[in-house]
Write an enzyme that holds these catalytic residues in place. Structure first.
Site, PDB file in Angstrom:
ATOM      1  N   PRO A 351      -3.336  -3.285  -5.704  1.00 51.84           N
ATOM      2  CG  PRO A 351      -1.518  -4.727  -5.814  1.00 51.84           C
ATOM      3  CD  PRO A 351      -2.999  -4.696  -5.938  1.00 51.84           C
ATOM      4  N   PRO A 352      -0.883  -0.531  -5.693  1.00 51.06           N
ATOM      5  CG  PRO A 352      -0.074   1.122  -4.271  1.00 51.06           C
ATOM      6  CD  PRO A 352      -0.471  -0.310  -4.295  1.00 51.06           C
ATOM      7  CB  VAL A 354      -1.441  -3.482 -10.797  1.00 54.87           C
ATOM      8  CG1 VAL A 354      -0.684  -4.113  -9.660  1.00 54.87           C
ATOM      9  CG2 VAL A 354      -2.701  -2.801 -10.282  1.00 54.87           C
ATOM     10  N   GLY A 355      -1.450  -0.681 -12.985  1.00 50.71           N
ATOM     11  CA  GLY A 355      -2.003  -0.156 -14.232  1.00 50.71           C
ATOM     12  C   GLY A 355      -3.473   0.195 -14.180  1.00 50.71           C
ATOM     13  CE  LYS A 356      -5.512   0.770  -8.413  1.00 50.26           C
ATOM     14  NZ  LYS A 356      -4.068   0.558  -8.224  1.00 50.26           N
ATOM     15  CB  THR A 357      -4.469   5.522 -13.115  1.00 52.74           C
ATOM     16  OG1 THR A 357      -4.709   5.465 -11.705  1.00 52.74           O
ATOM     17  CG2 THR A 357      -4.816   6.902 -13.633  1.00 52.74           C
ATOM     18  CB  SER A 671      -5.856 -14.302   7.216  1.00 52.22           C
ATOM     19  OG  SER A 671      -4.947 -13.227   7.237  1.00 52.22           O
ATOM     20  CE  LYS A 714      -3.990 -13.373   2.895  1.00 55.29           C
ATOM     21  NZ  LYS A 714      -4.925 -13.966   3.881  1.00 55.29           N
TER      22      LYS A 714
END
Length: 773
Positions: A351-352, A354-357, A671, A714
């Site tokens: 998700p946006p 979280v520090g990926k970039t 789900s 979840k």
């Protein structure tokens, strides 16, 4: 004047108007007409145009001034035209000439004719001035008779024979002058345009000649100064010297020399010369053999990663493993990993916030490599990846080649940001072009359309980021090593805010720790009650807002600001998120499910209701096809297993309505199957679902609970929502290893294989009035 009998002298190419004096060479018929005229007392003849399709209706009465021979020895006569005449019927006369009756035309001069004559005189003077015919201009100024002025057009070279014939056959002076004015104006406009075009052409030729001369002089000056020697900047010799000095592979050197040969054969004015120079500059600037040395200190690399980011252990371990292998090969003198199949391509999905970039920059620092970011969000043109053909105007290499060029080394860290946002249209599919770039078995010979040369990308460390893995084509996803970042726990958010976000926002607000402090309790309250996100972007915004308010207080007299839980309401407002599960599940027919979106995990309420009407199922809440089928399966299961669930079979033979808030958000996926079974059973039995329970899993018609994805996200969402028990499919047990310990301690996980176990554990023992009552 009465009609006059005159012999006719026909002329073919010349049109004679009154007032003209002309010299004509005489053929047999015209000689007969002149002889007949001289036999009379007045020596007059009618000069008329010879027409192919009809007889002329008008001519001009002319006197024979002299008869003799031309310079060529042919018979000739000089005639003076006197008056326009209308031709009548033929008559007999002496000699071999043709005689006709002629009615002289009397010109009627009006005031308007005089005005038109003056206008025409001005136009004629303008024409003559362009020809610099000054003597003729004086003669025109002396003319006063409008008829004579109009007939003087017989001398005009810009009027065709047809137009002069029209003047001859027009007896009205005003009409003749109006036509002449219009024709003369058109001629002047055309002449001015012709002059302008000629002047432009002449100026262009002069400029080209001047530039050519100046270039020749410049070349001579450079030669005298020694600047025109081989290797001069911009010349073919300069490129040949640069190619000889460049450290490039042999195949690239051969291609460069071929282009230099073309450059030597091309002229400076050729557009191809500019294209060749641009291509040569681009290829020579690429780092074909330039590499940076990787850091071999694994402990120091891990320290860099830990200093920049909290958590994210999986991706940190993967980078450290990659570095450890390269360091070990270097220690043992083995060849550095490179070439076919040696590349590393990592996909960070989550998700946006979280520090990926930002993790890409930390990886580059840890490895000691240069870092380049390539933004792929919204890219729809395949040429953005592979480049444009050189035949196109403004062609450029693709983003991958430009990134390597910008990095200045052949082994940088390239971050492909938002790879799941790439789209396709009529210009091609960029995701298909990325198949070669991100395939470790192929990218050692990547070929850009602009370069048309093999570029080795095997030493490049590609890190791609994405929010939704399902939006990435399967063939592209298969080429990357997937590392999932599922978001942060509440403890993680507090630690990140304290160690990373708060110092950064203090610096941006020009504050220090002595002036403003924020307690851990306040940070925890922000994470729990003010934000409901997987990342920390919203939390950082709240911190920035609180610190701006603190800076304002300091500016208005306060000496120090200490921010605690009690101060948050004044600084950032009321809490936006409060526990609502207990309230929502307090009535039968409502169950709490767990879902995953592009923004991370979230709780999902399933509401079921019944009313009188024909038996049927109504579904609302923007549900996808898979989720609608799950609701059908759930209703069928409850009806077919009514005895095991303790439900009267006739209870659900009514109109059933299943709704999934929020209605404006599209939802899909299997789900929610167990949640729908639980909600329908709760509705039918009148037993509410326990407020502390959440569940997820796909259900079959036989009641089997199948595994689902996004377990970690979840469970994080369940913890944020205040749930203490969660039912998961039995086959998702291996996924619990990725769940943080504090989440497993806070949430009790029940692994089930049969949906009946979910219903028995989720429904409360208290019962309200059943729906059938």
């Amino acid at each position: 004047m009465s009609d006059t009998r005159l012999p006719v002298l026909f002329v073919s190419e010349l049109v004679v108007l009154p007032g003209m004096v002309v010299s004509l060479e005489l053929d047999e018929s015209s000689r007969a007409a002149v002889d007949a005229a001289r036999a009379g007392s007045e020596s007059r003849v009618l000069v008329a145009p010879r027409l192919e399709d009809r007889y002329a209706s008008y001519g001009v009465i002319a006197s024979v001034e002299r008869v003799g021979r031309s310079s060529g020895g042919s018979p000739a006569a000089v005639l003076k035209a006197e008056q326009r005449g209308r031709i009548g019927s033929g008559v007999t006369g002496p000699g071999a000439a043709l005689w006709v009756e002629v009615e002289p035309v009397q010109d009627r001069v009006t005031d308007h004719a005089r005005e038109l004559a003056e206008e025409y005189k001005r136009l004629v003077v303008a024409v003559l001035q362009r020809r610099e015919a000054w003597q003729v201009i004086d003669s025109v100024h002396q003319m006063t008779d409008p008829s004579a002025i109009a007939d003087a057009a017989g001398y005009a070279p810009y009027l065709s024979s047809d137009r002069k014939r029209e003047l001859l056959e027009e007896p009205d002076v005003e009409s003749r002058l109006e036509r002449l004015i219009a024709w003369t104006r058109d001629h002047l406009a055309e002449a001015e345009l012709t002059d302008k075009i000629g002047e432009d052409v002449r100026e262009g030729m002069e400029r080209s000649q001047r530039e050519f001369l100046l270039r020749q002089q410049l070349a001579a000056i450079r030669k005298e100064l020694g600047e025109g020697e081989p290797g001069s900047p911009g010349g073919p010799e300069d490129y040949r010297a640069r190619v000889d000095a460049a450290d490039v592979p042999d195949a690239v050197r051969a291609a460069l020399l071929r282009e230099v040969d073309k450059l030597e054969r091309s002229s400076d004015q050729s557009p191809e010369t500019a294209w060749i120079r641009t291509w040569l500059d681009t290829v020579l600037e690429l780092p074909w053999q330039v590499t940076t040395d990787d850091s071999t200190d694994v402990v120091a690399a891990r320290a860099v990663l830990d200093a920049d980011h909290h958590g994210l252990d999986e991706v940190k371990e993967r980078i450290v493993e990659y570095l450890a292998v390269r360091a070990r090969r270097a220690e043992r003198g083995l060849q550095v990993v490179g070439g076919r199949g040696s590349g590393a391509v990592i996909l960070l999905a989550g998700p946006p916030g979280v520090g990926k970039t930002s993790l890409g920059e930390s990886v580059a620092r840890a490895l000691g490599r240069t870092f380049v970011r390539v933004a792929l969000g919204g890219v729809r043109d395949e040429a953005e990846i592979r480049g444009h053909r050189r035949t196109y105007v403004g062609a450029l290499p693709g983003r991958i080649v430009r990134a390597v060029k910008e990095a200045g080394s052949r082994n940088p860290v390239v971050l492909l940001d938002e790879v799941d946002k790439v789209g396709a249209d009529y210009r091609g599919d960029p995701a298909a072009a990325l198949l070669e770039v991100l395939d470790p078995a192929q990218n050692h010979t990547f070929r850009d359309h602009y370069l048309e040369l093999d570029l080795d990308l095997s030493d490049v460390l590609f890190i791609a980021t994405a929010n939704v893995v399902e939006q990435i084509p399967q063939a592209l996803l298969d080429r990357m090593e997937l590392v999932t970042l599922d978001g942060y726990t509440e403890d993680d958010k507090v630690a990140i805010a304290r160690d990373f976000l708060l110092p950064r926002q203090l610096e941006r607000a020009a504050l220090t720790g002595e002036e403003v402090s924020v307690s851990d309790a306040a940070l925890r309250e922000m994470a729990a009650s003010y934000t409901r996100e997987a990342g920390v972007r919203q939390m950082e915004r709240l911190l920035a807002k609180a610190l701006r308010k603190a800076a304002t207080r300091l500016a208005t007299g306060a000496e120090r600001v200490d921010i605690d839980v009690a101060d948050l309401r004044d600084l950032v407002g009321r809490p936006r998120f409060t526990p609502e599960v207990h309230e929502r599940t307090s009535v039968p027919g409502v169950a709490t499910g767990l879902a995953v979106t592009g923004l991370g995990g979230d709780v999902l309420f399933i509401e079921a209701s019944a009313h009188d009407g024909p038996a049927g199922l109504t579904l609302t809440g923007q549900l996808g096809e898979v989720m609608k089928e799950s609701a059908q399966i759930a209703l069928t299961f409850v009806r077919s297993h009514a005895a095991e669930l303790g439900v009267d079979p006739t209870v659900l033979d009514r109109a059933i309505h299943v709704h999934v808030p929020a209605g404006a958000v599209p939802k899909d996926g299997p789900s929610a199957g167990v949640t729908m079974v639980t909600a329908l059973t709760s509705l039918a039995t009148g037993r509410p679902v326990r407020s502390e329970v959440g569940m997820t899993g796909e259900v079959t018609l036989n009641g089997r609970v199948l595994p689902i994805g996004g377990v970690k996200q979840k469970l994080l969402a369940a913890q944020r929502a205040g749930l203490t028990e969660v039912f998961l499919p039995q086959r998702n047990e291996p996924d619990l290893d990725e769940v943080p310990a504090e989440v497993r301690e806070a949430v009790t996980v029940h692994l089930v294989g049969d949906v009946l176990d979910v219903v028995r554990g989720a429904l409360s023992t208290a019962s309200t009035a059943a729906v059938a009552a």
